[in-house]
Design an enzyme around this catalytic site. Structure first.
Site, PDB file in Angstrom:
ATOM      1  N   LYS A 118       0.840  -1.202   0.000  1.00 50.75           N
ATOM      2  CA  LYS A 118       0.000   0.000   0.000  1.00 50.75           C
ATOM      3  C   LYS A 118       0.875   1.251   0.000  1.00 50.75           C
ATOM      4  O   LYS A 118       0.679   2.160  -0.786  1.00 50.75           O
ATOM      5  CB  LYS A 118      -0.925  -0.028   1.220  1.00 50.75           C
ATOM      6  CG  LYS A 118      -1.846   1.162   1.325  1.00 50.75           C
ATOM      7  CD  LYS A 118      -2.823   1.008   2.481  1.00 50.75           C
ATOM      8  CE  LYS A 118      -3.626   2.298   2.639  1.00 50.75           C
ATOM      9  NZ  LYS A 118      -4.573   2.245   3.759  1.00 50.75           N
ATOM     10  N   GLU A 175      10.597  -4.657   4.418  1.00 53.80           N
ATOM     11  CA  GLU A 175      10.689  -6.081   4.057  1.00 53.80           C
ATOM     12  C   GLU A 175      10.317  -6.286   2.592  1.00 53.80           C
ATOM     13  O   GLU A 175      10.986  -7.011   1.843  1.00 53.80           O
ATOM     14  CB  GLU A 175       9.740  -6.919   4.931  1.00 53.80           C
ATOM     15  CG  GLU A 175      10.078  -6.928   6.408  1.00 53.80           C
ATOM     16  CD  GLU A 175       9.438  -5.787   7.175  1.00 53.80           C
ATOM     17  OE1 GLU A 175       9.062  -4.755   6.561  1.00 53.80           O
ATOM     18  OE2 GLU A 175       9.320  -5.905   8.405  1.00 53.80           O
ATOM     19  N   GLY A 193      -4.909  -1.923   5.110  1.00 53.90           N
ATOM     20  CA  GLY A 193      -4.087  -3.053   4.662  1.00 53.90           C
ATOM     21  C   GLY A 193      -4.719  -4.398   4.951  1.00 53.90           C
ATOM     22  O   GLY A 193      -4.754  -5.282   4.102  1.00 53.90           O
ATOM     23  N   ARG A 194      -5.254  -4.561   6.156  1.00 57.62           N
ATOM     24  CA  ARG A 194      -5.789  -5.871   6.533  1.00 57.62           C
ATOM     25  C   ARG A 194      -7.176  -6.123   5.955  1.00 57.62           C
ATOM     26  O   ARG A 194      -7.782  -7.163   6.229  1.00 57.62           O
ATOM     27  CB  ARG A 194      -5.776  -6.012   8.059  1.00 57.62           C
ATOM     28  CG  ARG A 194      -6.440  -4.876   8.815  1.00 57.62           C
ATOM     29  CD  ARG A 194      -6.061  -4.902  10.285  1.00 57.62           C
ATOM     30  NE  ARG A 194      -6.544  -3.740  11.033  1.00 57.62           N
ATOM     31  CZ  ARG A 194      -5.895  -2.588  11.123  1.00 57.62           C
ATOM     32  NH1 ARG A 194      -4.750  -2.431  10.482  1.00 57.62           N
ATOM     33  NH2 ARG A 194      -6.382  -1.593  11.844  1.00 57.62           N
ATOM     34  N   GLU A 217      -4.648  -6.504  14.897  1.00 61.44           N
ATOM     35  CA  GLU A 217      -4.183  -5.180  14.481  1.00 61.44           C
ATOM     36  C   GLU A 217      -5.333  -4.172  14.577  1.00 61.44           C
ATOM     37  O   GLU A 217      -5.111  -2.979  14.751  1.00 61.44           O
ATOM     38  CB  GLU A 217      -3.625  -5.231  13.046  1.00 61.44           C
ATOM     39  CG  GLU A 217      -2.617  -4.141  12.744  1.00 61.44           C
ATOM     40  CD  GLU A 217      -1.840  -4.368  11.452  1.00 61.44           C
ATOM     41  OE1 GLU A 217      -0.636  -4.654  11.517  1.00 61.44           O
ATOM     42  OE2 GLU A 217      -2.435  -4.247  10.373  1.00 61.44           O
ATOM     43  N   HIS A 255      -4.294 -33.226  18.062  1.00 67.57           N
ATOM     44  CA  HIS A 255      -3.160 -34.066  18.487  1.00 67.57           C
ATOM     45  C   HIS A 255      -2.035 -33.224  19.065  1.00 67.57           C
ATOM     46  O   HIS A 255      -0.910 -33.700  19.176  1.00 67.57           O
ATOM     47  CB  HIS A 255      -2.684 -34.920  17.309  1.00 67.57           C
ATOM     48  CG  HIS A 255      -3.748 -35.861  16.853  1.00 67.57           C
ATOM     49  ND1 HIS A 255      -3.904 -37.120  17.389  1.00 67.57           N
ATOM     50  CD2 HIS A 255      -4.754 -35.703  15.960  1.00 67.57           C
ATOM     51  CE1 HIS A 255      -4.950 -37.706  16.824  1.00 67.57           C
ATOM     52  NE2 HIS A 255      -5.482 -36.865  15.960  1.00 67.57           N
ATOM     53  N   LYS A 284       9.484  -0.580  14.207  1.00 70.29           N
ATOM     54  CA  LYS A 284      10.019  -0.254  12.878  1.00 70.29           C
ATOM     55  C   LYS A 284      11.022   0.882  12.988  1.00 70.29           C
ATOM     56  O   LYS A 284      12.092   0.851  12.381  1.00 70.29           O
ATOM     57  CB  LYS A 284       8.891   0.203  11.934  1.00 70.29           C
ATOM     58  CG  LYS A 284       7.989  -0.877  11.419  1.00 70.29           C
ATOM     59  CD  LYS A 284       7.070  -0.258  10.357  1.00 70.29           C
ATOM     60  CE  LYS A 284       5.854  -1.094  10.085  1.00 70.29           C
ATOM     61  NZ  LYS A 284       4.894  -0.481   9.192  1.00 70.29           N
TER      62      LYS A 284
HETATM   63  O1  F6P Z   1       3.284  -3.096   9.761  1.00 69.90           O
HETATM   64  C1  F6P Z   1       1.914  -3.256   9.629  1.00 69.90           C
HETATM   65  C2  F6P Z   1       1.418  -2.852   8.268  1.00 69.90           C
HETATM   66  O2  F6P Z   1       1.359  -1.496   8.172  1.00 69.90           O
HETATM   67  C3  F6P Z   1       0.075  -3.477   8.008  1.00 69.90           C
HETATM   68  O3  F6P Z   1      -0.968  -2.778   8.510  1.00 69.90           O
HETATM   69  C4  F6P Z   1       0.086  -3.607   6.539  1.00 69.90           C
HETATM   70  O4  F6P Z   1      -0.859  -4.536   6.125  1.00 69.90           O
HETATM   71  C5  F6P Z   1       1.497  -4.042   6.292  1.00 69.90           C
HETATM   72  O5  F6P Z   1       2.251  -3.346   7.246  1.00 69.90           O
HETATM   73  C6  F6P Z   1       2.033  -3.841   4.925  1.00 69.90           C
HETATM   74  O6  F6P Z   1       2.017  -2.498   4.537  1.00 69.90           O
HETATM   75  P1  F6P Z   1       2.219  -2.091   3.040  1.00 69.90           P
HETATM   76  O7  F6P Z   1       1.120  -2.698   2.233  1.00 69.90           O
HETATM   77  O8  F6P Z   1       2.171  -0.601   3.019  1.00 69.90           O
HETATM   78  O9  F6P Z   1       3.561  -2.608   2.565  1.00 69.90           O
END
Ligand code: F6P
Length: 554
Positions: free
Chosen positions: A210, A216, A270-271, A356, A387, A515
């Site tokens: 987003k 990452e 995002g979620r 979240e 199990h 972060k």
């Molecule tokens: O670190 C949490 C977050 O901001 C989430 O809310 C989001 O889904 C994810 O990181 C990824 O963010 P982006 O789509 O901006 O890379």
């Protein structure tokens, strides 16, 4: 947004619930079933191909009435209507919350700050559909003229968990030529393992972020590009890299042509984003018709959530039951137990969706809350869980409400195996509810013929207290439509609980601090001077890591 003046625990319905809890807290569910033989009919609900049985809960008509009173007093209906109308209910970010607009088929304009958002949603869906057609038909080719066979979604959090969960859930609908991969972890081992298995000629990367600033994702995107350029040339990137984002400048800066960028709006959290262009990998995998079925299922749940009275409203019922256990029984967790192999990523998907959203201790007006909020969501494929961790649910000291989720018709033709699976769903919820009394256990041991000394040792160990609540959700079949119903059900459950707790369920400030600190630590890992500007533990760990990094492990 009007500030709620009173705290939750001062509301008349909450106080009434507290009193009611004192009366009912020790009631046994087996007793309730004996007194109410039609509990299943009374406390179950069907919407299209989804059945919710909530009869195995520690509630009676009075409990439910009080819970729905509270939902009304807390303004669940009003807040729901504001969300669907595009009001800026995400107050800390001044944003609307409109994942529901992504699955709307309405022609009525939906205005956000004066602009109808629906045409752009439809236009992007069409762009995605046209792109999906080209990939799926083989018209879109890699640099050596071959059709795409492998699609890698690079993203994290909401830009990973939704697409990954849905692609896994809808595996039987995936185009036979396409193999779906998801790269989220910044651990180089994940990139190595995946990239080593791929052929650059036939791989398409979707960089899904987003913000397009997530460390990452960008690190993995660069790793993928470097890997690609070992075989191909710069000018061939366009055939193998597309992006999904709200940040076109950052996408261009990465080197992806804006024509190959799919967009969505900042009012998609995002979620809650796989319904948007973040779901591009899903659309490529299952095709645009199936993707619209996924949206249609969610829309059916949206309409139900908006129109059904609270007493017959599936998301509200689930929310109120969870709330009842969380507030009064002090349940700290909620188990999600899918008995459908393809739903195995649902627990981790719902972890982000719920934790979240509602993992907060300050309400939407900035006041610390004096009641527990979002539960710890956890779970695993139920049949495997039996199990491993079910021992604790059955006989441990914790109070753990559970949701059993299963599909009536399997995609596999192994009907006998499916019946075994389903027999376990029904048996587990029954065992949790009924338990096994001392007398029953004694009889069982006597019938087994064990000697009396062994009987006395085993007797207390083999008693099951029971009275553990659960919901059972049965899908007729795990289809795109039914998956849409199921996910939207949980989204609205989470929303409803957020309103009860007066939280802003749509921001996530809690992910920021770590972060920021990582940004400070990273250059320190590459520096040579001794680090001493953290606490003693963090300094010690960083310095130890640096000293040990280059010494071969024994
Ligand atoms: O670190 C949490 C977050 O901001 C989430 O809310 C989001 O889904 C994810 O990181 C990824 O963010 P982006 O789509 O901006 O890379």
């Amino acid at each position: 947004m009007s500030a709620m003046k009173k705290s939750l625990t001062e509301y008349p319905a909450w106080i009434a619930l507290q009193q009611h809890f004192e009366q009912i807290k020790d009631h046994s569910m087996p007793q309730m079933f004996a007194e109410q033989p039609h509990r299943f009919e009374q406390y179950s609900l069907q919407l299209d191909d989804l059945l919710l049985d909530y009869s195995k809960n520690r509630v009676n008509d009075d409990t439910l009435k009080l819970l729905f009173n509270l939902a009304r007093e807390r303004g669940v209906e009003d807040m729901r209507d504001r969300m669907f109308a595009g009001e800026l209910i995400n107050n800390t970010e001044q944003r609307a919350v409109l994942h529901t607009a992504l699955r709307s088929s309405s022609d009525t304009p939906l205005l956000v700050e004066g602009e109808n958002v629906l045409p752009a949603v439809q236009a992007e869906l069409q762009r995605m559909g046209a792109f999906a057609d080209r990939i799926r038909s083989g018209e879109w080719q890699g640099f050596s003229g071959k059709a795409i066979t492998d699609i890698v979604n690079i993203g994290i959090g909401g830009s990973d968990l939704g697409p990954k969960m849905v692609c896994e859930a809808l595996t039987p609908y995936i185009h036979e030529r396409l193999h779906m991969h998801f790269l989220s972890n910044v651990d180089g081992a994940a990139a190595d393992q995946l990239l080593d298995s791929l052929n650059a000629e036939t791989t398409l990367f979707i960089i899904a972020s987003k913000t397009f600033t997530t460390q990452e994702t960008l690190t993995n995107a660069h790793a993928a590009r470097d890997w690609f350029l070992q075989t191909a040339e710069e000018g061939q990137i366009a055939q193998h890299f597309v992006a999904v984002s709200t940040n076109s400048e950052a996408v261009s800066a990465f080197g992806i042509d804006p024509q190959h960028m799919f967009v969505f709006s900042d009012w998609v959290g995002g979620r809650y984003s796989f319904w948007s262009a973040i779901g591009l990998s899903i659309m490529l995998a299952i095709g645009k018709q199936n993707f619209s079925q996924l949206l249609a299922g969610a829309q059916a749940m949206d309409q139900h959530f908006c129109n059904a009275p609270l007493e017959r409203n599936m998301p509200v019922i689930l929310a109120m039951l969870g709330f009842w256990y969380n507030q009064f029984f002090k349940a700290e967790t909620q188990a999600i137990l899918p008995y459908d192999f393809h739903l195995r990523y649902l627990p981790s998907y719902l972890q982000q969706a719920d934790m979240e959203s509602n993992g907060k201790s300050v309400d939407r007006n900035g006041r610390p809350v004096d009641y527990p909020t979002g539960p710890i969501i956890w779970g695993e494929s139920g049949i495997n869980g039996q199990h491993s961790f079910y021992q604790l649910i059955h006989q441990g000291t914790r109070f753990i409400p559970a949701d059993f989720i299963a599909s009536i018709q399997p995609h596999s033709s192994r009907q006998q195996q499916h019946d075994i699976l389903m027999s376990n769903v029904f048996a587990q919820s029954e065992a949790l509810m009924r338990g096994r009394s001392l007398e029953e256990t004694r009889q069982l041991l006597q019938d087994s013929g064990v000697d009396s000394a062994t009987l006395e040792i085993r007797l207390p160990q083999m008693v099951f207290a029971g009275n553990h609540p659960s919901n059972t959700l049965l899908l007729k079949k795990l289809t795109p439509f039914n998956l849409g119903l199921l996910v939207a059900l949980y989204e609205h459950k989470i929303f409803t609980q957020g309103v009860l707790w007066n939280l802003n369920s749509f921001d996530q400030w809690g992910v920021e601090l770590g972060k920021q600190l990582a940004k400070k630590v990273l250059p320190q890992l590459q520096a040579t001077d001794t680090i001493n500007d953290h606490d003693a533990s963090t300094n010690g760990l960083i310095n130890f890591y640096r000293r040990s990094r280059d010494i071969p492990a024994s």
